[in-house]
Design a protein around this motif. Structure first.
Motif, PDB file in Angstrom:
ATOM      1  N   CYS A  66       3.565 -13.653  -3.093  1.00  0.00           N
ATOM      2  CA  CYS A  66       3.812 -12.208  -3.167  1.00  0.00           C
ATOM      3  C   CYS A  66       3.967 -11.787  -4.612  1.00  0.00           C
ATOM      4  O   CYS A  66       4.750 -12.382  -5.364  1.00  0.00           O
ATOM      5  CB  CYS A  66       5.076 -11.845  -2.384  1.00  0.00           C
ATOM      6  SG  CYS A  66       5.549 -10.107  -2.544  1.00  0.00           S
ATOM      7  N   ASP A  67       3.232 -10.752  -5.004  1.00  0.00           N
ATOM      8  CA  ASP A  67       3.387 -10.181  -6.340  1.00  0.00           C
ATOM      9  C   ASP A  67       3.211  -8.670  -6.251  1.00  0.00           C
ATOM     10  O   ASP A  67       2.422  -8.176  -5.436  1.00  0.00           O
ATOM     11  CB  ASP A  67       2.368 -10.772  -7.311  1.00  0.00           C
ATOM     12  CG  ASP A  67       2.777 -10.543  -8.756  1.00  0.00           C
ATOM     13  OD1 ASP A  67       3.477 -11.415  -9.312  1.00  0.00           O
ATOM     14  OD2 ASP A  67       2.435  -9.497  -9.325  1.00  0.00           O
ATOM     15  N   SER A  68       3.944  -7.956  -7.095  1.00  0.00           N
ATOM     16  CA  SER A  68       3.908  -6.496  -7.031  1.00  0.00           C
ATOM     17  C   SER A  68       2.655  -5.913  -7.670  1.00  0.00           C
ATOM     18  O   SER A  68       2.298  -4.763  -7.397  1.00  0.00           O
ATOM     19  CB  SER A  68       5.148  -5.910  -7.718  1.00  0.00           C
ATOM     20  OG  SER A  68       5.137  -6.229  -9.100  1.00  0.00           O
ATOM     21  N   ALA A  69       1.975  -6.690  -8.522  1.00  0.00           N
ATOM     22  CA  ALA A  69       0.827  -6.170  -9.273  1.00  0.00           C
ATOM     23  C   ALA A  69      -0.462  -6.354  -8.480  1.00  0.00           C
ATOM     24  O   ALA A  69      -0.837  -7.484  -8.129  1.00  0.00           O
ATOM     25  CB  ALA A  69       0.721  -6.871 -10.618  1.00  0.00           C
ATOM     26  N   ALA A  70      -1.150  -5.259  -8.212  1.00  0.00           N
ATOM     27  CA  ALA A  70      -2.408  -5.341  -7.460  1.00  0.00           C
ATOM     28  C   ALA A  70      -3.443  -6.182  -8.201  1.00  0.00           C
ATOM     29  O   ALA A  70      -4.229  -6.912  -7.572  1.00  0.00           O
ATOM     30  CB  ALA A  70      -2.951  -3.929  -7.215  1.00  0.00           C
ATOM     31  N   LEU A  71      -3.458  -6.113  -9.517  1.00  0.00           N
ATOM     32  CA  LEU A  71      -4.389  -6.911 -10.314  1.00  0.00           C
ATOM     33  C   LEU A  71      -4.158  -8.397 -10.075  1.00  0.00           C
ATOM     34  O   LEU A  71      -5.103  -9.171  -9.876  1.00  0.00           O
ATOM     35  CB  LEU A  71      -4.224  -6.582 -11.798  1.00  0.00           C
ATOM     36  CG  LEU A  71      -5.053  -7.423 -12.777  1.00  0.00           C
ATOM     37  CD1 LEU A  71      -6.535  -7.132 -12.609  1.00  0.00           C
ATOM     38  CD2 LEU A  71      -4.615  -7.143 -14.218  1.00  0.00           C
ATOM     39  N   VAL A  72      -2.905  -8.798 -10.081  1.00  0.00           N
ATOM     40  CA  VAL A  72      -2.564 -10.206  -9.863  1.00  0.00           C
ATOM     41  C   VAL A  72      -2.918 -10.633  -8.446  1.00  0.00           C
ATOM     42  O   VAL A  72      -3.478 -11.717  -8.223  1.00  0.00           O
ATOM     43  CB  VAL A  72      -1.070 -10.438 -10.155  1.00  0.00           C
ATOM     44  CG1 VAL A  72      -0.654 -11.850  -9.760  1.00  0.00           C
ATOM     45  CG2 VAL A  72      -0.770 -10.193 -11.622  1.00  0.00           C
TER      46      VAL A  72
END
Length: 229
Positions: A66-72
């Motif tokens: 899970c990561d908040s950055a859409a790019l990541v």
């Protein structure tokens, strides 16, 4: 700009590709060692690019990144498209996970980018999602007396061992002039003492203790292991 917006772009936080690769390899090694067994479901919250997540996935049944950055998240989905044990989630997707569905939650290098209220809300969510014998690991917590100079020293030691010292010296100078320093000064980083973090975890329904060593290379920071009370 907030921290979520900042991380949704390429940043100068890594001084070289070798630094990034070695960083994520070390984190994956440390997380893999915490996986309770081959049938475990693991949530790595705030995982970043997680270059070596397949090493963690090899130790469990299901790894949720899970990561908040859409790019990541896009990069993670592309990198692990053929890895059936790995799923990529947004924070909203992680919030919607079933109760009592997780064996291990890891939040490495996350607490410093959250307000106390945001941290407490996540802890309460994870308390409900963990199985009765599950564990929460909150890692890379910054103590009040640890600043940029301590972090720089830890990086240089890591670089010496990892063979990228020259890049680290150049990268530290570049970081000092980058947006990261500016946003760090503007938004600040949340810091917690050992007793304070244990009290926060206990107040949200956990039995907690500090674990040494810390996940990753910076041993001036702290890791805590907690179980539902």
């Amino acid at each position: 700009m907030n921290w979520r917006e900042y991380w949704n772009a390429d940043t100068p936080i890594y001084v070289s590709e070798r630094h990034k690769v070695l960083h994520y390899a070390g984190v994956a090694r440390d997380i893999a060692a915490l996986v309770p067994g081959p049938d475990a479901t693991v949530l790595d919250f705030g995982c970043g690019e997680a270059l070596s997540a397949d090493r963690v996935a090899a130790r469990c049944l299901r790894l949720l990144l899970c990561d908040s950055a859409a790019l990541v998240r896009g990069r993670l989905q592309e990198r692990f498209a053929d890895e059936k044990r790995i799923a990529v989630l947004s924070p909203e997707g992680a919030q919607a996970l079933d109760e009592r569905s997780l064996d291990l939650v890891v939040a490495n290098s996350v607490a410093q980018y959250l307000t106390l209220d945001e941290l407490r809300a996540l802890l309460i969510t994870w308390r409900g999602q963990l199985k009765g014998n599950g564990r929460l690991v909150v890692a890379d917590v910054i103590p009040p007396d640890v600043g940029a100079l301590t972090d720089a020293s830890a990086l240089l030691r890591f670089a010496w061992r990892g063979g990228f010292l020259r890049s680290a010296l150049v990268g530290l100078g570049r970081t000092a002039l980058s947006d990261y320093r500016a946003i760090r000064e503007e938004l600040g980083l949340s810091r917690y003492g050992e007793a304070e973090m244990i009290d926060i975890l206990r107040s949200t329904g956990f039995v907690a203790e500090r674990r040494q060593p810390n996940i990753g290379h910076n041993q001036a920071r702290m890791t805590f292991v907690a179980s539902p009370a």
